[in-house]
Design an enzyme around this catalytic site. Structure first.
Site, short mmCIF file in Angstrom:
data_model
loop_
_atom_site.label_atom_id
_atom_site.label_comp_id
_atom_site.label_asym_id
_atom_site.label_seq_id
_atom_site.Cartn_x
_atom_site.Cartn_y
_atom_site.Cartn_z
N MET A 12 0.84 -1.20 0.00
CA MET A 12 0.00 0.00 0.00
C MET A 12 0.88 1.25 0.00
O MET A 12 0.42 2.34 0.34
CB MET A 12 -0.94 -0.01 1.21
CG MET A 12 -1.88 -1.21 1.17
SD MET A 12 -3.42 -0.95 2.05
CE MET A 12 -2.84 -0.76 3.71
N HIS A 62 9.04 1.08 3.29
CA HIS A 62 10.11 1.09 4.29
C HIS A 62 10.97 -0.15 4.07
O HIS A 62 10.71 -0.94 3.14
CB HIS A 62 9.51 1.15 5.70
CG HIS A 62 8.45 0.12 5.97
ND1 HIS A 62 8.71 -1.24 5.95
CD2 HIS A 62 7.12 0.24 6.23
CE1 HIS A 62 7.60 -1.90 6.22
NE2 HIS A 62 6.60 -1.04 6.37
N HIS A 97 9.31 -3.50 3.28
CA HIS A 97 8.91 -3.70 1.89
C HIS A 97 10.13 -3.99 1.01
O HIS A 97 10.08 -4.85 0.12
CB HIS A 97 8.22 -2.44 1.34
CG HIS A 97 6.95 -2.06 2.06
ND1 HIS A 97 6.82 -0.90 2.78
CD2 HIS A 97 5.75 -2.68 2.16
CE1 HIS A 97 5.60 -0.81 3.29
NE2 HIS A 97 4.93 -1.89 2.93
N GLY A 105 4.83 -10.48 3.69
CA GLY A 105 5.59 -10.38 4.93
C GLY A 105 4.97 -11.17 6.07
O GLY A 105 3.75 -11.21 6.22
N GLN A 117 -2.72 -12.65 7.45
CA GLN A 117 -2.91 -12.34 6.03
C GLN A 117 -2.13 -13.32 5.15
O GLN A 117 -2.65 -13.83 4.15
CB GLN A 117 -2.44 -10.90 5.77
CG GLN A 117 -2.31 -10.55 4.31
CD GLN A 117 -1.94 -9.09 4.11
OE1 GLN A 117 -2.76 -8.21 4.32
NE2 GLN A 117 -0.71 -8.83 3.73
N SER A 140 4.14 1.20 7.93
CA SER A 140 3.86 2.54 7.41
C SER A 140 3.13 3.36 8.48
O SER A 140 3.25 4.58 8.54
CB SER A 140 3.00 2.44 6.15
OG SER A 140 3.59 1.54 5.25
P1 AMP Z 1 1.48 -2.99 3.50
O1 AMP Z 1 2.05 -1.98 2.57
O2 AMP Z 1 1.60 -2.63 4.94
O3 AMP Z 1 0.12 -3.48 3.10
O4 AMP Z 1 2.43 -4.26 3.37
C1 AMP Z 1 2.77 -4.81 2.14
C2 AMP Z 1 3.56 -6.08 2.36
O5 AMP Z 1 4.72 -5.79 3.12
C3 AMP Z 1 2.78 -7.14 3.15
O6 AMP Z 1 3.08 -8.43 2.62
C4 AMP Z 1 3.34 -6.99 4.54
O7 AMP Z 1 3.27 -8.17 5.30
C5 AMP Z 1 4.79 -6.63 4.25
N1 AMP Z 1 5.40 -5.93 5.38
C6 AMP Z 1 4.91 -4.84 6.04
N2 AMP Z 1 5.72 -4.51 7.06
C7 AMP Z 1 6.74 -5.41 7.05
C8 AMP Z 1 7.89 -5.62 7.87
N3 AMP Z 1 8.16 -4.83 8.90
N4 AMP Z 1 8.72 -6.64 7.56
C9 AMP Z 1 8.45 -7.46 6.50
N5 AMP Z 1 7.38 -7.32 5.70
C10 AMP Z 1 6.55 -6.32 5.97
#
Ligand code: AMP
Length: 277
Positions: free
Chosen positions: A31, A35, A38, A148, A154, A187
């Site tokens: 999304m 960081h 990602h 992640g 999820q 995020s």
């Molecule tokens: P998001 O942008 O938060 O929807 O996350 C996108 C992807 O990044 C998802 O598969 C999350 O599980 C993964 N993700 C988010 N934060 C982390 C983290 N700290 N370490 C590893 N993967 C992450």
């Protein structure tokens, strides 16, 4: 420079061109507000694919009516820079109208693993997630997709969806990346007040000491966690001890089969984290 692709047709066309040249395609759905967590998924994707697509889409259908869709941080220019440094080939960045051109009446709904944990406190959330991930799979046609471990529930749900719906996609789950003080990168950390940001690492500090402690009862751990969070201005949404495969509750921690997952509200910000025993 990564190609920035907005339309689903153009994205599919790009992948078909790559595939004609026998390239394997990896997808990292996000999304945005990228960081290190990602970026670690992007690096993982490159171990398994020749071309990597990062999708950046804040999906409205996975947010409840009183959740933070409007406040969710959006940093597209910085995200492009980060993708450039990682050698990302394409950023798929559709608008809401691209993804939902007409009112959607077909949904993908996982019915078991979605019930507890975040599913219980965010009704409809996982239906939004599985539906949008299906749409992203159909737009980006990946061979490999990386998610992640931070979003453990999820990841498990998407793994089951891939199996149930016969997607021909290898799913990879990458470890949680943490800040210097071990707060799980998110995020949403940007939205914490200075004081909450200072105290938020205590969520993982608590989880980390569980395997070393003698406490095995879920109820006792729940009480201890609630007290600890309350002392730092946090409110526990859930503290769940579950089987790592079925996500069914466990009353006493067992060795090697246990996932402990938590969600804590700090002000308006909801943070999640987890640990496998
Ligand atoms: P998001 O942008 O938060 O929807 O996350 C996108 C992807 O990044 C998802 O598969 C999350 O599980 C993964 N993700 C988010 N934060 C982390 C983290 N700290 N370490 C590893 N993967 C992450």
């Amino acid at each position: 420079m990564p190609k920035i692709i907005q339309s689903i047709k153009a994205m599919q066309q790009q992948v078909k061109t790559w595939r004609k040249n026998d390239h394997l395609v990896g997808l990292v759905p996000t999304m945005g507000c990228l960081h290190e967590g990602h970026l670690s998924l992007i690096r993982e994707a490159y171990k398994h694919a020749d071309k990597v697509v990062v999708s950046i889409f804040v999906n409205p259908t996975q947010f409840g009516p009183n959740e933070d869709f409007a406040q969710y941080p959006r940093t597209f220019e910085e995200d492009i820079e980060k993708c450039l440094k990682e050698g990302v080939h394409a950023i798929f960045n559709p608008t809401i109208e691209d993804m939902y051109p007409v009112p959607q009446t077909t949904w993908v709904d996982e019915e078991e693993l979605s019930k507890g944990l975040c599913g219980a406190s965010r009704p409809g959330h996982f239906r939004g997630v599985t539906s949008v991930v299906t749409k992203l799979f159909n737009a980006c046609l990946p061979d490999v997709a990386v998610f992640g471990q931070k979003d453990a529930q999820q990841a498990l749900i998407i793994k089951k969806m891939i199996l149930d719906l016969n997607f021909s996609i290898d799913m990879i789950i990458a470890p949680t990346v943490r800040e210097y003080d071990e707060l799980a990168m998110s995020s949403r950390n940007l939205l914490l007040t200075a004081e909450h940001r200072l105290n938020a690492p205590q969520i993982y500090q608590f989880l980390k000491q569980i395997p070393k402690s003698n406490v095995r009862s879920t109820r006792t751990l729940q009480q201890n966690f609630a007290e600890k969070m309350s002392a730092i201005g946090g409110q526990v949404d859930y503290f769940s001890v579950v089987s790592k495969d079925s996500l069914l509750p466990i009353e006493e921690i067992e060795e090697e089969n246990t996932l402990i997952a938590v969600a804590v509200r700090m002000g308006p910000v909801r943070l999640i984290d987890n640990i496998f025993i």
